[in-house]
Every structure is written in C-alpha cells, then in structure tokens.
Enzyme design. Structure first.
Site, PDB file in Angstrom:
ATOM      1  N   ARG A  35       5.711   5.172 -12.177  1.00  0.00           N
ATOM      2  CA  ARG A  35       5.642   3.822 -11.636  1.00  0.00           C
ATOM      3  C   ARG A  35       6.439   2.814 -12.477  1.00  0.00           C
ATOM      4  O   ARG A  35       5.999   1.714 -12.773  1.00  0.00           O
ATOM      5  CB  ARG A  35       4.179   3.426 -11.528  1.00  0.00           C
ATOM      6  CG  ARG A  35       3.951   2.447 -10.510  1.00  0.00           C
ATOM      7  CD  ARG A  35       3.015   2.390  -9.431  1.00  0.00           C
ATOM      8  NE  ARG A  35       2.943   3.390  -8.439  1.00  0.00           N
ATOM      9  CZ  ARG A  35       1.920   3.484  -7.612  1.00  0.00           C
ATOM     10  NH1 ARG A  35       0.925   2.666  -7.697  1.00  0.00           N
ATOM     11  NH2 ARG A  35       1.922   4.415  -6.689  1.00  0.00           N
ATOM     12  N   ARG A  39       4.470  -3.406 -10.336  1.00  0.00           N
ATOM     13  CA  ARG A  39       4.094  -4.818 -10.394  1.00  0.00           C
ATOM     14  C   ARG A  39       4.087  -5.432 -11.786  1.00  0.00           C
ATOM     15  O   ARG A  39       3.946  -6.628 -11.931  1.00  0.00           O
ATOM     16  CB  ARG A  39       2.722  -5.000  -9.739  1.00  0.00           C
ATOM     17  CG  ARG A  39       2.801  -4.966  -8.235  1.00  0.00           C
ATOM     18  CD  ARG A  39       1.446  -4.793  -7.618  1.00  0.00           C
ATOM     19  NE  ARG A  39       0.883  -3.505  -8.009  1.00  0.00           N
ATOM     20  CZ  ARG A  39      -0.292  -3.050  -7.596  1.00  0.00           C
ATOM     21  NH1 ARG A  39      -1.038  -3.789  -6.816  1.00  0.00           N
ATOM     22  NH2 ARG A  39      -0.721  -1.867  -7.986  1.00  0.00           N
ATOM     23  N   ARG A  48       9.220  -8.312  -4.299  1.00  0.00           N
ATOM     24  CA  ARG A  48       7.960  -8.217  -3.537  1.00  0.00           C
ATOM     25  C   ARG A  48       7.558  -9.545  -2.901  1.00  0.00           C
ATOM     26  O   ARG A  48       6.820  -9.573  -1.924  1.00  0.00           O
ATOM     27  CB  ARG A  48       6.834  -7.728  -4.430  1.00  0.00           C
ATOM     28  CG  ARG A  48       6.650  -6.258  -4.506  1.00  0.00           C
ATOM     29  CD  ARG A  48       6.195  -5.629  -3.196  1.00  0.00           C
ATOM     30  NE  ARG A  48       4.754  -5.533  -3.093  1.00  0.00           N
ATOM     31  CZ  ARG A  48       4.022  -6.130  -2.175  1.00  0.00           C
ATOM     32  NH1 ARG A  48       4.583  -6.903  -1.282  1.00  0.00           N
ATOM     33  NH2 ARG A  48       2.723  -5.961  -2.138  1.00  0.00           N
ATOM     34  N   ASP A  84       6.955   5.797  -1.118  1.00  0.00           N
ATOM     35  CA  ASP A  84       5.517   5.993  -1.311  1.00  0.00           C
ATOM     36  C   ASP A  84       5.108   7.356  -0.782  1.00  0.00           C
ATOM     37  O   ASP A  84       5.704   7.886   0.151  1.00  0.00           O
ATOM     38  CB  ASP A  84       4.688   4.898  -0.641  1.00  0.00           C
ATOM     39  CG  ASP A  84       3.268   4.920  -1.177  1.00  0.00           C
ATOM     40  OD1 ASP A  84       3.024   4.369  -2.268  1.00  0.00           O
ATOM     41  OD2 ASP A  84       2.395   5.554  -0.541  1.00  0.00           O
ATOM     42  N   TYR A 166      -5.867  11.617   1.581  1.00  0.00           N
ATOM     43  CA  TYR A 166      -5.669  10.272   2.154  1.00  0.00           C
ATOM     44  C   TYR A 166      -5.837  10.289   3.665  1.00  0.00           C
ATOM     45  O   TYR A 166      -6.386   9.361   4.266  1.00  0.00           O
ATOM     46  CB  TYR A 166      -4.297   9.716   1.782  1.00  0.00           C
ATOM     47  CG  TYR A 166      -4.250   9.160   0.378  1.00  0.00           C
ATOM     48  CD1 TYR A 166      -4.856   7.943   0.075  1.00  0.00           C
ATOM     49  CD2 TYR A 166      -3.625   9.850  -0.647  1.00  0.00           C
ATOM     50  CE1 TYR A 166      -4.829   7.436  -1.210  1.00  0.00           C
ATOM     51  CE2 TYR A 166      -3.593   9.354  -1.945  1.00  0.00           C
ATOM     52  CZ  TYR A 166      -4.202   8.137  -2.218  1.00  0.00           C
ATOM     53  OH  TYR A 166      -4.183   7.635  -3.488  1.00  0.00           O
TER      54      TYR A 166
HETATM   55  O1  CP3 Z   1       8.480   3.618  -9.806  1.00  0.00           O
HETATM   56  C1  CP3 Z   1       7.840   4.462  -9.147  1.00  0.00           C
HETATM   57  O2  CP3 Z   1       6.904   5.133  -9.636  1.00  0.00           O
HETATM   58  C2  CP3 Z   1       8.269   4.744  -7.709  1.00  0.00           C
HETATM   59  C3  CP3 Z   1       7.453   4.249  -6.679  1.00  0.00           C
HETATM   60  C4  CP3 Z   1       6.164   4.881  -6.201  1.00  0.00           C
HETATM   61  C5  CP3 Z   1       5.273   4.161  -5.366  1.00  0.00           C
HETATM   62  N1  CP3 Z   1       4.287   4.992  -4.959  1.00  0.00           N
HETATM   63  C6  CP3 Z   1       5.436   2.744  -4.935  1.00  0.00           C
HETATM   64  C7  CP3 Z   1       4.184   1.948  -4.886  1.00  0.00           C
HETATM   65  C8  CP3 Z   1       5.636   6.161  -6.340  1.00  0.00           C
HETATM   66  C9  CP3 Z   1       6.151   7.330  -7.165  1.00  0.00           C
HETATM   67  C10 CP3 Z   1       4.447   6.236  -5.545  1.00  0.00           C
HETATM   68  C11 CP3 Z   1       3.636   7.446  -5.360  1.00  0.00           C
HETATM   69  C12 CP3 Z   1       2.256   7.299  -4.908  1.00  0.00           C
HETATM   70  N2  CP3 Z   1       1.796   6.541  -3.887  1.00  0.00           N
HETATM   71  C13 CP3 Z   1       1.158   8.025  -5.425  1.00  0.00           C
HETATM   72  C14 CP3 Z   1       1.246   9.068  -6.469  1.00  0.00           C
HETATM   73  C15 CP3 Z   1       1.380   8.467  -7.825  1.00  0.00           C
HETATM   74  C16 CP3 Z   1       0.094   8.249  -8.500  1.00  0.00           C
HETATM   75  O3  CP3 Z   1      -0.199   7.085  -8.843  1.00  0.00           O
HETATM   76  O4  CP3 Z   1      -0.612   9.244  -8.771  1.00  0.00           O
HETATM   77  C17 CP3 Z   1       0.007   7.626  -4.731  1.00  0.00           C
HETATM   78  C18 CP3 Z   1      -1.388   8.100  -4.993  1.00  0.00           C
HETATM   79  C19 CP3 Z   1       0.427   6.706  -3.742  1.00  0.00           C
HETATM   80  C20 CP3 Z   1      -0.404   6.013  -2.736  1.00  0.00           C
HETATM   81  C21 CP3 Z   1      -0.536   4.585  -3.094  1.00  0.00           C
HETATM   82  N3  CP3 Z   1       0.501   3.650  -3.015  1.00  0.00           N
HETATM   83  C22 CP3 Z   1      -1.683   3.908  -3.579  1.00  0.00           C
HETATM   84  C23 CP3 Z   1      -3.019   4.575  -3.862  1.00  0.00           C
HETATM   85  C24 CP3 Z   1      -1.317   2.576  -3.771  1.00  0.00           C
HETATM   86  C25 CP3 Z   1      -2.228   1.444  -4.169  1.00  0.00           C
HETATM   87  C26 CP3 Z   1      -2.531   1.482  -5.627  1.00  0.00           C
HETATM   88  C27 CP3 Z   1      -1.822   0.344  -6.338  1.00  0.00           C
HETATM   89  O5  CP3 Z   1      -1.181   0.629  -7.382  1.00  0.00           O
HETATM   90  O6  CP3 Z   1      -1.961  -0.770  -5.889  1.00  0.00           O
HETATM   91  C28 CP3 Z   1       0.048   2.431  -3.448  1.00  0.00           C
HETATM   92  C29 CP3 Z   1       0.839   1.205  -3.535  1.00  0.00           C
HETATM   93  C30 CP3 Z   1       2.145   1.268  -4.270  1.00  0.00           C
HETATM   94  N4  CP3 Z   1       3.112   2.222  -4.085  1.00  0.00           N
HETATM   95  C31 CP3 Z   1       2.635   0.323  -5.234  1.00  0.00           C
HETATM   96  C32 CP3 Z   1       3.924   0.747  -5.613  1.00  0.00           C
HETATM   97  C33 CP3 Z   1       4.852   0.063  -6.575  1.00  0.00           C
HETATM   98  C34 CP3 Z   1       1.899  -0.919  -5.748  1.00  0.00           C
HETATM   99  C35 CP3 Z   1       1.616  -1.908  -4.712  1.00  0.00           C
HETATM  100  C36 CP3 Z   1       2.703  -2.900  -4.326  1.00  0.00           C
HETATM  101  O7  CP3 Z   1       3.790  -3.044  -4.918  1.00  0.00           O
HETATM  102  O8  CP3 Z   1       2.412  -3.614  -3.374  1.00  0.00           O
END
Ligand code: CP3
Length: 359
Positions: A35, A39, A48, A84, A166
C-alpha cells in the site's frame, strides 16, 4: 552476470527486486511497501480529492500516475499497480462499492449454489483497464535508473479464499461465519466458486503479464483465519493451481497473507517463488518454517513507522540480521501502510535499507 534460468526465459533480471524473487544474489536488498500509494501520501490524497477509488482504478492514466508517483517519491525497487482486489467482481456480475470508513460492501452477497452458478466467467476482458495502466507504468520505468537497476513492476490478483470471503460475507469480516458455513456445507457451491474464481483470475493475471508485469503478487490476506486442516482441505489445491498457472506465464509469484505463522509449513506445498511474512513471526523463524525453499518478503510491523527513529532503526536492523544476507529477501512491511503514517518514516526505512549491504 545474468544467468539464464530454465523455464524462466521471460523473466527480466536487470532488476534487483526480480532477482531476489528468484533467490539470485543482489547488490542491495530490494525494498517496496504494501500500500505504498495510499492515504498516508499527500500526492495520493490530492488525486483522491477529485476522484473516487474506483475511478482511479478504472482510468489507466490516473492509475498509472498514482503508481509511478508513489514509487518515485519513495525511491523503492518495485511499483505495484494501483488497483483493487475486488475489481473482478464487476465482470463476474457482483456489484460492490467502497463506503467511506467502512471498506468494500457487496450488496447481494453470494450465499447459495444458485448464486454461484449465476456468476459469470466470460467477461474478464472488461478488466483490460488494469493492463492498460500496467503498460503505461512499464513504459515509464523501461530504462534502468541512475544506479543501473530496473524497477520491478508488480501486477496483483486476489487468492480464491480471500476473494470468496468478500463475496460471501459481503465485506470485511471478523469471524468468516458465512464463508466457513458455505465451505463446510458440502454443497457444490464452494468447489464451483473456487473453479470460477480460478478461471477469471487466470485470465486477469494473463492480461497483466502481457502488459508488462514482471511479477504477480497473489493476496490471500485473510488466509490466517483458517485452521491448517481447513486450509488444506478447502484452499490449498485451488491456490496451488492458480500459482502454477501464473508461473507458466513466465513470471515469479509472491503469495501474501496475514497471521499465517501456523500455515507456513503448508505454504511450502504451494510452490510460490516468494512468501510474504507478517510481523508476528520473526523473519528467520518464518523462513525456516518454509524450509528456505522460497524467497521471503517482509516483515516490519507497519505501526513501527509511528515509533521514534531509534526503535524504527532497531527493528529494520533486526529484520536484516535475521535475513542474514541469504539470497531471496525482499524488504517490506508485514501488511499495508496505514493512514496517518509519517511520510518521513517511510523514506527513512528506504534510507536504512540502502545504507545496508547484504553480507
Ligand atoms: O499501493 C498499493 O498497495 C496498491 C493499491 C492497492 C489497493 N488495494 C488500493 C486501495 C492494493 C494492492 C489493494 C489490494 C487490496 N484490496 C487488498 C489486499 C491487501 C491487503 O491489505 O491485505 C484488500 C483486502 C483489498 C480490499 C479493500 N480495498 C479493502 C478492505 C479496503 C478498505 C480498507 C481501507 O484501507 O480503507 C480497500 C480500499 C483501498 N484500496 C484503499 C486503497 C489505497 C484505501 C481507500 C481509499 O483510498 O479510498
């Protein structure tokens, strides 16, 4: 210097990150962050402000820009494509959205055989926007950097279990009651769901590799919720099959999960090139549990980035000491960077890694 690896002819070895995935010697421990475009980063928050998460994911120019900016600002050795895990749900016919502060929400969770049967596997082409973003990122990073190293491009997909969780829970979960109920039900629903996910994930990974991904990371983030027996009975075979299919595309595979210490001996049977370790297991113990049969990625606690420099430095050095200069260590966090993380701490970790040398 570069030696050809049988069966791995497509693998680029001008990248210390890719070399470490293959357990080849490197000039310096490669580093990137789970990640890394998130954020905590002001540049990401600026984007964003104008676009939703899904808009960023679905617009190749913006996804590529976010990916490139994060990798360059941090000076890391790999760029993970901004996307994602849940994107394949849409072409499978499952609507979802990201609700602020709540994470992903699937409006009609999958709970029956009929619903699994209705999921589509013939529209993976609709995910080509991710491949298009990878193409832009690969083009941008095609030339070696000042130090002669070529940045690695990471594509990614979810693992069957984590994606199924999910789909079935309808969002994040604490106890995975519905997922395990379906798994244990003995109905054809679980094996069919695994098979359908395999079909879609294979096509999706193929698109990413063809677009220029050097490595595919498979996120099985929540595999740690399973007992060894359940993992073996319900998840090992489809996960191993997925890994083999991606490796047959000519790229190394990183398999990542959280809270997996007790599952590590079983992970040896997956045949992944790299296994991600979280911070709950000391890196040397985790590597030993894997029989040193794979490379490892990890495993700083992301919350250490909030600690004073003396602690941060000590924890980074502990991990490097445990890796002991063995080929096949990629420095990373044990899980993603959380919002509010001080940016300078992330830069500091890169600096600490750069100033160390694999002994
Ligand atoms: O820089 C990076 O890591 C690349 C981007 C990336 C995102 N999601 C963007 C994102 C990656 C690699 C993911 C994978 C992902 N998505 C996973 C596996 C990684 C892990 O954490 O184990 C999972 C479980 C998801 C599903 C998901 N997406 C969830 C559960 C959430 C909400 C949790 C949170 O952090 O708020 C997201 C949202 C998400 N995907 C964000 C980002 C940058 C944050 C929210 C946003 O920017 O609005």
């Amino acid at each position: 210097m570069d030696t050809a690896i049988p069966g791995q002819s497509q693998v680029a070895t001008g990248s210390r990150f890719v070399r470490a995935c293959l357990r080849q010697p490197v000039d310096s421990t490669p580093v990137w962050f789970l990640r890394q475009a998130g954020r905590y980063m002001p540049e990401y928050m600026a984007v964003r402000k104008h676009h939703s998460l899904l808009e960023i994911c679905r617009t190749p120019q913006i996804a590529a820009e976010v990916t490139i900016t994060a990798a360059e600002r941090l000076g890391v050795d790999a760029a993970i494509i901004f996307a994602d895990l849940l994107l394949p749900f849409t072409p499978m016919g499952l609507d979802f959205e990201f609700v602020n502060g709540e994470g992903p929400v699937v409006h009609q969770p999958v709970r029956s055989l009929e619903h699994v049967q209705a999921l589509r596997t013939d529209r993976a082409d609709e995910l080509q926007y991710v491949a298009q973003a990878i193409e832009l990122v690969a083009k941008h990073f095609a030339s070696p950097r000042d130090d002669g190293d070529t940045l690695g491009i990471i594509g990614f997909i979810g693992a069957p279990f984590t994606l199924a969780s999910y789909m079935i829970e309808g969002g994040s979960s604490r106890n995975y009651v519905e997922t395990k109920k379906l798994m244990y039900s003995g109905s054809a629903a679980w094996p069919l769901l695994m098979e359908k996910l395999l079909t879609v994930l294979t096509a999706y990974a193929q698109q990413q590799v063809e677009a220029g991904a050097d490595v595919i990371q498979i996120f099985d983030s929540w595999a740690g919720a399973l007992s060894v027996a359940d993992y073996r009975q319900f998840c090992l075979a489809p996960t191993r099959e997925l890994i083999q299919r991606v490796q047959a595309m000519g790229v190394p595979v990183i398999y990542f999960g959280v809270d997996t210490a007790s599952l590590l001996p079983t992970f040896r049977e997956l045949g992944a090139d790299v296994v991600g370790l979280d911070w709950r297991v000391p890196l040397d113990i985790g590597w030993q549990a894997l029989g040193h049969a794979t490379a490892v990625q990890g495993n700083l606690d992301p919350i250490t980035l909030f600690a004073p420099d003396s602690i941060l430095e000590a924890r980074v050095n502990e991990i490097l000491t445990q890796a002991a200069g063995r080929p096949g260590h990629i420095f990373n966090l044990g899980h993603g960077i959380v919002p509010g993380t001080p940016f300078e701490s992330v830069l500091r970790v890169v600096e600490l890694i750069r100033n160390s040398r694999p002994s």
